[in-house]
Design an enzyme around this catalytic site. Structure first.
Site, short mmCIF file in Angstrom:
data_model
loop_
_atom_site.label_atom_id
_atom_site.label_comp_id
_atom_site.label_asym_id
_atom_site.label_seq_id
_atom_site.Cartn_x
_atom_site.Cartn_y
_atom_site.Cartn_z
CB CYS A 76 -0.96 0.00 1.17
SG CYS A 76 -0.16 -0.09 2.77
CG HIS A 130 -4.28 0.93 4.11
ND1 HIS A 130 -3.69 0.12 3.20
CD2 HIS A 130 -5.25 1.62 3.45
CE1 HIS A 130 -4.25 0.31 2.02
NE2 HIS A 130 -5.20 1.22 2.13
CG ASP A 184 -6.85 2.78 -0.43
OD1 ASP A 184 -5.67 2.80 -0.83
OD2 ASP A 184 -7.29 1.96 0.39
#
Lengths: 670, 304
Positions: free
Chosen positions: A428, A472, A488
């Site tokens: 991520c 994250h 995202d």
């Protein structure tokens, strides 16, 4: 462990036995075991040589009991005390903190053993033991620690009782009796816990700096990947109402807005980069209230959903920064609980604006880094694409060509270039970093946000457990007219990561990697859930039971928190308790041992007593009924039947007639 | 068996007039294999009752009148040198019988009284180092005058304890006394009595006493009674376990006489004065244990 009769023994020097032998074998054994149990958890937090101190004193005391070694003289004792004090001074470099003081206490506790000659001395040792048990809580306040402390108290009480035992008793029995004493004290303990006024801490507990866990205030490729294997909890969330859908559960921790080509950092100060989000004119939608219990992570930042509007905790130490982040005044060194109210959506009556300085900040990139990415962004810009189109373009790029993996290739100096154009495999932070870079290069204000995403729902106690592995990174992009918008990029690559959690998003080899760390059987998973629920409850009801919670509970239970009210309730409770106790005593004495048929007859006697007939103490039921029938012949049928049934049940061993007897008594006199 | 028992009672009742309760109690005592002590004034029919019982039960009967100069050898027997054969030959005394009526037992000295001890407890006598068994069954029916009368030696507690029951007859009711006046001399009628029970039948009855069942509730009651005698302040000393067993056995015999296979508290209460009366003593100076037994019966809860 049976008490052996004490036999006088001569010391090697021929002197009569010292006083020390007067403590019987089993009593000494109990003391030794008790001491070992009590200081065991402390020794993990204290210098290792304290083990040695205890072991030596315990051995010495045993030798004294066996008559091999003498009682140490006062010179030796002073010397020992000095050595211990010196050792502590050396171990802690002269600092006087909690640990030093507890170390001193443990030393004293151990050395005192050499002086225990009589039951009285042993009692003193036990009293210190109770304090030692309390100090265990300075280091750990988990439910396990509490259970262990409870066990210690049982052991203390059992040892205390053992000091006064004059006959042999099995170890199990001693434990049972000790436990019974504790059980008797439990109601009082509970009441005191609920009503005793909660003062703030009288002293701060210093040097309890928790080790820093979780992410740090900078983000370079690979940082969060390490966390993916860490199953330890980060925080737990209880929602006032329904929890928001999982794709909205982005727990913001930090906003990183400075990039040096490889690492994203936070600006030095918590300044006023953008206008305050909780503008009065803004229309807040989807307000969600929740409370969070965060594990100590050694950093000042706390977590909240976009966009935090209001935050509360008991010491009012949390504030909301301009970026709608939560910041504690001091690093979080202990578990703490706070309530947040977040608006999941905000509409602005007039479009928010970034000023020049802010816009520069959020689009700034280091001059020479990642030239290829820059070129890509500029090519998009030159195609006259709008902001929204560029964002869509970038997401589409990720979606087409990229793979989500925990084992990305290592990246060099121009990390974004290498990632975007060569390796195309990442985690991520790679995606968010590259995405923010792309947008900034295209002139769109963007920043990286680190925090946690999702969490595991615990259906036992209805809360969300967010673990370190949920760490994250994502991006927030400035959209003209709307303000900061969460985007995202990982969701574009691996939508499962967001929807179901990381495990589903990974390929097979990654899953293998993770499985070793935390994937376990269904049973174990359920156990984990339950255990975590217990921890949560413990945290919520015991550790966070402060003056505010107390006030809330008391006013809910008693209808107010005035002193007279509490006093009245306490007295009432005491009376009820005493009444119950007296009732139980009387019942035991009178009724508990009665046979069922006798109980039935007692009921009959009560009914006849209403008619004015009382059985004399020494009168048999037959004689009594005879006497009643003399003046009340109309009762003949019922009474004769009852007398016969009673005789059958009580004297002819025919218990099967008992229900009939009870029935007959019930129906009497009809 | 039941008709047999009622037959016996009927036979005795015909001679000992108006003393139903005492007759049943003394029969219960014999069925329970216990010795009987009858305490009353002279001339109240003690001997008649004893004699009558022996006759009806078909047992060999001997009577010893106890006097202050009676010696143990007079009861147990004596070895006499036979000149022709040059050996001592044992001449058994009156104790070698099945029913021994020890009349006015408290008139003799304690030495003689205790000569009966072994016989009563063990069913044998030891003379000159040789134990000789007594015939079976062996009952002692002793009579004694109230202790207040002159010339009496009170029986020691150990000996009293060996009697299962102590009963007293009391004056007859006017009606029975009238019948006595009008009827034939009781002694003559006893002579006319024929045994109606065989030896085996008597053994069967005695065995049946043991078959009577005592439930837990009832045993609880008996235990409460016994515990009361041991804890209550009015008692100088409590009932011994033997006394408690005696109470249970007598009550069983009483239940059997009343054709019941199980005990009820009434059985215990009925035999209570006869069984317990001579085994307990109050703290006061009174020798009369009747109020004490009444206190016991009235103070202990039957139902627990």
């Amino acid at each position: 462990m049976l008490a052996k009769p004490w036999r006088p023994r001569l010391t090697p020097s021929g002197k009569p036995p010292k006083q020390a032998e007067y403590l019987a074998r089993d009593k000494l054994a109990w003391l030794l075991v008790m001491q070992a149990m009590l200081i065991l958890p402390l020794l993990f937090n204290l210098p290792f040589w304290l083990w040695l101190v205890w072991a030596i004193t315990a051995f010495w005391r045993t030798q004294m009991f066996r008559g091999r070694w003498g009682t140490p003289g006062s010179l030796v004792k002073t010397l020992l005390a000095l050595i211990c004090a010196g050792g502590l001074f050396a171990s802690y470099a002269g600092k006087t903190g909690t640990e030093t003081m507890v170390g001193l206490l443990v030393c004293a506790f151990s050395l005192k053993l050499l002086e225990v000659n009589s039951g009285r001395d042993a009692q003193l040792l036990l009293f210190i033991g109770f304090i030692i048990t309390a100090t265990q809580f300075l280091f750990s306040q988990t439910p396990q620690a509490a259970a262990y402390a409870l066990l210690c108290v049982v052991l203390l009480l059992a040892s205390w009782r053992s000091l006064y035992l004059t006959h042999a008793q099995s170890t199990g029995m001693r434990f049972k009796r000790g436990g019974m004493i504790l059980l008797h004290a439990l109601p009082i303990m509970l009441v005191l816990f609920v009503v005793i006024p909660r003062l703030g801490p009288l002293w701060a507990i210093p040097n309890q700096q928790a080790a820093k866990t979780g992410f740090s205030d900078s983000l370079s490729p690979g940082d969060l990947g390490n966390l993916a294997l860490d199953r330890s909890p980060a925080f737990r969330v209880g929602f006032a109402d329904q929890p928001p859908p999982v794709n909205q559960l982005y727990w913001r921790g930090l906003v990183l807005d400075t990039f040096d080509g490889r690492t994203w950092r936070m600006r030095d100060t918590w300044g006023v980069q953008s206008r305050a989000p909780n503008d009065d004119k803004a229309i807040k939608r989807e307000l969600t209230d929740y409370s969070i219990i965060v594990e100590p992570h050694g950093q000042p930042w706390l977590f909240s959903l976009m966009t935090a509007q209001r935050v509360e905790n008991t010491s009012n130490s949390i504030r909301i920064t301009a970026d709608s982040l939560l910041m504690n005044r001091i690093p979080v060194a202990q578990r703490m609980r706070y309530q947040v109210s977040s608006a999941l959506q905000i509409e602005w009556p007039e479009p928010p604006q970034l000023n020049k300085l802010q816009r520069d900040n959020y689009t700034r990139l280091p001059r020479d880094s990642n030239p290829q990415t820059r070129a890509l962004a500029e090519s998009w810009r030159s195609q006259n694409l709008g902001d929204a189109q560029i964002i869509a373009q970038a997401l589409a790029l990720f979606n087409r060509e990229f793979t989500y993996t925990l084992q990305p290739p290592l990246l060099g100096q121009h990390s974004v270039d290498e990632f975007l154009l060569t390796t195309k495999r990442g985690f991520c932070e790679h995606f968010s970093s590259a995405f923010a870079f792309l947008l900034r290069a295209a002139g769109i204000p963007a920043r990286v946000v680190v925090g946690y995403q999702g969490g595991r729902w615990n259906p036992v106690e209805n809360y969300l457990l967010v673990s370190q592995s949920d760490a994250h990174a994502w991006t927030e992009v400035w959209i003209e007219g709307t303000g900061w918008q969460m985007i995202d990029p990982t969701a574009a690559v691996a939508p499962n990561r967001i929807q179901q959690g990381m495990n589903e998003a990974l390929g097979e080899s990654d899953q293998q990697l993770v499985a070793n760390a935390w994937r376990s059987s269904k049973l174990l998973y359920n156990l984990q859930l339950r255990w975590d629920a217990a921890t949560y409850t413990w945290q919520r009801w015991v550790l966070n039971y402060d003056s505010e919670a107390q006030e809330g509970l008391l006013s809910r239970l008693l209808g107010g928190t005035e002193t007279w009210r509490i006093t009245l309730w306490l007295i009432g409770l005491g009376l009820v308790g005493a009444g119950l106790f007296a009732w139980a005593l009387l019942r035991n004495q009178k009724g508990a041992l009665l046979r069922p048929e006798t109980k039935a007859v007692k009921k009959l006697e009560q009914k006849l007593a209403q008619l004015g007939y009382r059985r004399k103490t020494g009168e048999t039921l037959g004689d009594f009924i005879h006497r009643v029938l003399y003046s009340e012949p109309q009762l003949k049928n019922g009474l004769t039947q009852i007398a016969q049934l009673f005789e059958q049940v009580a004297y002819q061993n025919r218990p099967e007639q008992l229900p009939q007897l009870q029935q007959a008594v019930k129906q009497f006199p009809r | 068996m039941q008709s047999l028992i009622s037959n016996i009672i009927q036979q005795v009742d015909q001679i000992v007039l108006g003393k139903d309760q005492q007759v049943r109690l003394s029969l219960a005592c014999l069925f329970a294999e216990g010795h009987l002590l009858i305490e009353d004034l002279p001339g109240m029919g003690k001997t008649t009752l004893a004699h009558c019982l022996a006759k009806v039960l078909g047992l060999k009967f001997e009577r010893v009148q106890f006097t202050s100069d009676l010696l143990p050898a007079d009861i147990l027997g004596v070895a006499i040198f036979e000149r022709e054969q040059g050996v001592f030959k044992f001449h058994p005394g009156p104790v070698f019988t099945q029913v021994l009526l020890a009349d006015e037992i408290n008139r003799s000295s304690p030495k003689t009284q205790s000569a009966l001890l072994e016989a009563m407890e063990e069913g044998q006598v030891t003379i000159e180092g040789k134990s000789r068994p007594l015939p079976k069954p062996f009952f002692v029916i002793a009579t004694q005058n109230p202790l207040s009368q002159s010339g009496t030696f009170p029986l020691p507690e150990s000996q009293l304890d060996r009697f299962l029951m102590r009963i007293s007859l009391g004056y007859p009711s006017p009606a029975s006394e009238r019948m006595l006046f009008e009827g034939v001399d009781p002694r003559a009628r006893i002579r006319q009595l024929t045994p109606i029970v065989t030896h085996e039948q008597l053994s069967a009855i005695q065995a049946a006493v043991h078959q009577v069942k005592a439930s837990d509730s009832l045993l609880d009651y008996v235990q409460r009674l016994v515990a009361f005698t041991r804890s209550d302040t009015q008692f100088a000393y409590g009932l011994s376990p033997r006394g408690a067993l005696a109470l249970l056995r007598a009550a069983k015999a009483w239940a059997l006489i009343h054709n019941r296979e199980y005990l009820v508290p009434e059985d215990v209460q009925t035999v209570l004065p006869a069984v317990v009366g001579h085994r307990v003593r109050g703290r006061g100076h009174s020798q009369d244990s009747e109020p004490l037994v009444k206190h016991l019966r009235d103070s202990v809860n039957v139902l627990g």
